[in-house]
Design a protein around this motif. Structure first.
Motif, PDB file in Angstrom:
ATOM      1  N   ALA A 128     132.933  24.106  40.847  1.00  0.00           N
ATOM      2  CA  ALA A 128     134.070  24.517  41.661  1.00  0.00           C
ATOM      3  C   ALA A 128     134.411  25.977  41.425  1.00  0.00           C
ATOM      4  O   ALA A 128     134.815  26.703  42.342  1.00  0.00           O
ATOM      5  CB  ALA A 128     135.271  23.627  41.358  1.00  0.00           C
TER       6      ALA A 128
ATOM      7  N   GLN B 195     139.638  28.675  39.627  1.00  0.00           N
ATOM      8  CA  GLN B 195     140.356  27.514  40.157  1.00  0.00           C
ATOM      9  C   GLN B 195     139.690  26.185  39.782  1.00  0.00           C
ATOM     10  O   GLN B 195     140.138  25.127  40.220  1.00  0.00           O
ATOM     11  CB  GLN B 195     140.436  27.600  41.695  1.00  0.00           C
ATOM     12  CG  GLN B 195     141.025  28.892  42.220  1.00  0.00           C
ATOM     13  CD  GLN B 195     142.416  29.156  41.680  1.00  0.00           C
ATOM     14  OE1 GLN B 195     143.252  28.265  41.663  1.00  0.00           O
ATOM     15  NE2 GLN B 195     142.655  30.375  41.229  1.00  0.00           N
TER      16      GLN B 195
ATOM     17  N   LEU C 299     140.929  22.287  40.677  1.00  0.00           N
ATOM     18  CA  LEU C 299     140.158  21.525  41.651  1.00  0.00           C
ATOM     19  C   LEU C 299     139.576  20.254  41.040  1.00  0.00           C
ATOM     20  O   LEU C 299     139.454  19.232  41.720  1.00  0.00           O
ATOM     21  CB  LEU C 299     139.058  22.403  42.251  1.00  0.00           C
ATOM     22  CG  LEU C 299     139.560  23.525  43.161  1.00  0.00           C
ATOM     23  CD1 LEU C 299     138.396  24.387  43.628  1.00  0.00           C
ATOM     24  CD2 LEU C 299     140.319  22.954  44.366  1.00  0.00           C
TER      25      LEU C 299
ATOM     26  N   TYR D  34     140.266  16.818  42.651  1.00  0.00           N
ATOM     27  CA  TYR D  34     139.098  16.030  43.069  1.00  0.00           C
ATOM     28  C   TYR D  34     139.214  14.592  42.557  1.00  0.00           C
ATOM     29  O   TYR D  34     138.941  13.631  43.281  1.00  0.00           O
ATOM     30  CB  TYR D  34     137.817  16.674  42.551  1.00  0.00           C
ATOM     31  CG  TYR D  34     136.576  15.895  42.913  1.00  0.00           C
ATOM     32  CD1 TYR D  34     135.841  16.212  44.046  1.00  0.00           C
ATOM     33  CD2 TYR D  34     136.143  14.819  42.128  1.00  0.00           C
ATOM     34  CE1 TYR D  34     134.721  15.467  44.396  1.00  0.00           C
ATOM     35  CE2 TYR D  34     135.029  14.083  42.479  1.00  0.00           C
ATOM     36  CZ  TYR D  34     134.320  14.413  43.612  1.00  0.00           C
ATOM     37  OH  TYR D  34     133.222  13.678  43.966  1.00  0.00           O
TER      38      TYR D  34
ATOM     39  N   CYS E 285     140.542  20.904  47.812  1.00  0.00           N
ATOM     40  CA  CYS E 285     140.853  22.282  48.196  1.00  0.00           C
ATOM     41  C   CYS E 285     142.077  22.329  49.112  1.00  0.00           C
ATOM     42  O   CYS E 285     142.921  23.232  48.992  1.00  0.00           O
ATOM     43  CB  CYS E 285     139.652  22.920  48.884  1.00  0.00           C
ATOM     44  SG  CYS E 285     138.286  23.309  47.758  1.00  0.00           S
TER      45      CYS E 285
ATOM     46  N   GLU F 142     145.179  21.974  46.968  1.00  0.00           N
ATOM     47  CA  GLU F 142     145.453  23.125  46.110  1.00  0.00           C
ATOM     48  C   GLU F 142     145.520  24.438  46.871  1.00  0.00           C
ATOM     49  O   GLU F 142     145.622  25.498  46.261  1.00  0.00           O
ATOM     50  CB  GLU F 142     144.377  23.216  45.014  1.00  0.00           C
ATOM     51  CG  GLU F 142     144.330  22.015  44.085  1.00  0.00           C
ATOM     52  CD  GLU F 142     145.641  21.811  43.343  1.00  0.00           C
ATOM     53  OE1 GLU F 142     146.217  22.822  42.890  1.00  0.00           O
ATOM     54  OE2 GLU F 142     146.092  20.656  43.236  1.00  0.00           O
TER      55      GLU F 142
END
Length: 218
Positions: free
Chosen positions: A23, A30, A34, A38, A66, A69
């Motif tokens: 990621a 990030q 993530l 996830y 994504c 966030e």
């Protein structure tokens, strides 16, 4: 025949490290955010579409993470997890512990929420031969469904069977439901929601042969 079955990602392969660093490739800095986002979505995607290929589960759960966030994701980058998964690192003790099991006469199998092509790439990194592999493609479902276990049992009729996995939710619960001996590899130091499900607990694979052979309780 005596069998030890394993989950792969999180148990033998460092899934969290692989996902986080992957990621970070598309959203530098990030990865940790993530990863947690996830984790909130993967099971939902699998439950919505049990026959969806795992590479597409990875992509869709990443898209949702994504979105949560507020991280921009180019569509061309949605496949980053499937592209990097064959290179995710194996935990350092895995080779020696699996070799010890084989030397003691145990057959080894994987019951994995993965595609056949992706797990084939991962197997070359484990450096120890496996005698059987059951994927989500074979089971046409994802754990915590019992489908992987049912397919394995019908195909191999084990005389002795121990299941080893890191995930309480995906593996310990269905193995308990089916009455299969189990070893929880509690790498994250989690507390089991229901302690009665747990038999043997180890923090990693060190000492796995002894745990499998004597069936000791924590």
């Amino acid at each position: 025949m005596r069998w030890v079955t394993f989950d792969c990602f999180g148990t033998l392969v460092d899934w969290r490290h692989g996902l986080l660093t992957s990621a970070d490739l598309i959203a530098p800095g990030q990865g940790a955010r993530l990863l947690e986002a996830y984790n909130r979505h993967e099971h939902a995607v699998q439950a919505e579409s049990p026959t969806l290929r795992y590479r597409h589960v990875l992509a869709e759960a990443l898209r949702r993470a994504c979105q949560d966030e507020k991280v921009e994701l180019n569509e061309d980058d949605a496949g980053v997890l499937a592209a990097t998964l064959p290179y995710w690192p194996v935990f350092p003790e895995v080779g020696a512990e699996l070799s010890a099991l084989r030397a003691a006469g145990w057959n080894l199998a994987l019951l994995t929420n993965c595609d056949r092509d992706l797990i084939a790439e991962t197997l070359r990194r484990l450096h120890v031969p496996f005698d059987a592999v059951v994927t989500a493609e074979d089971a046409r479902d994802y754990k915590p469904s019992t489908a992987h276990f049912d397919v394995f049992r019908r195909s191999h009729e084990p005389s002795a069977w121990v299941h080893v996995a890191q995930s309480y939710f995906h593996d310990m619960v269905p193995a308990h439901r089916l009455g299969i001996r189990r070893v929880w590899i509690n790498r994250l130091g989690e507390r089991a929601p229901d302690e009665t499900i747990i038999q043997t607990v180890l923090p990693d694979l060190h000492g796995l042969l002894t745990a499998v052979q004597d069936g000791r309780r924590p």
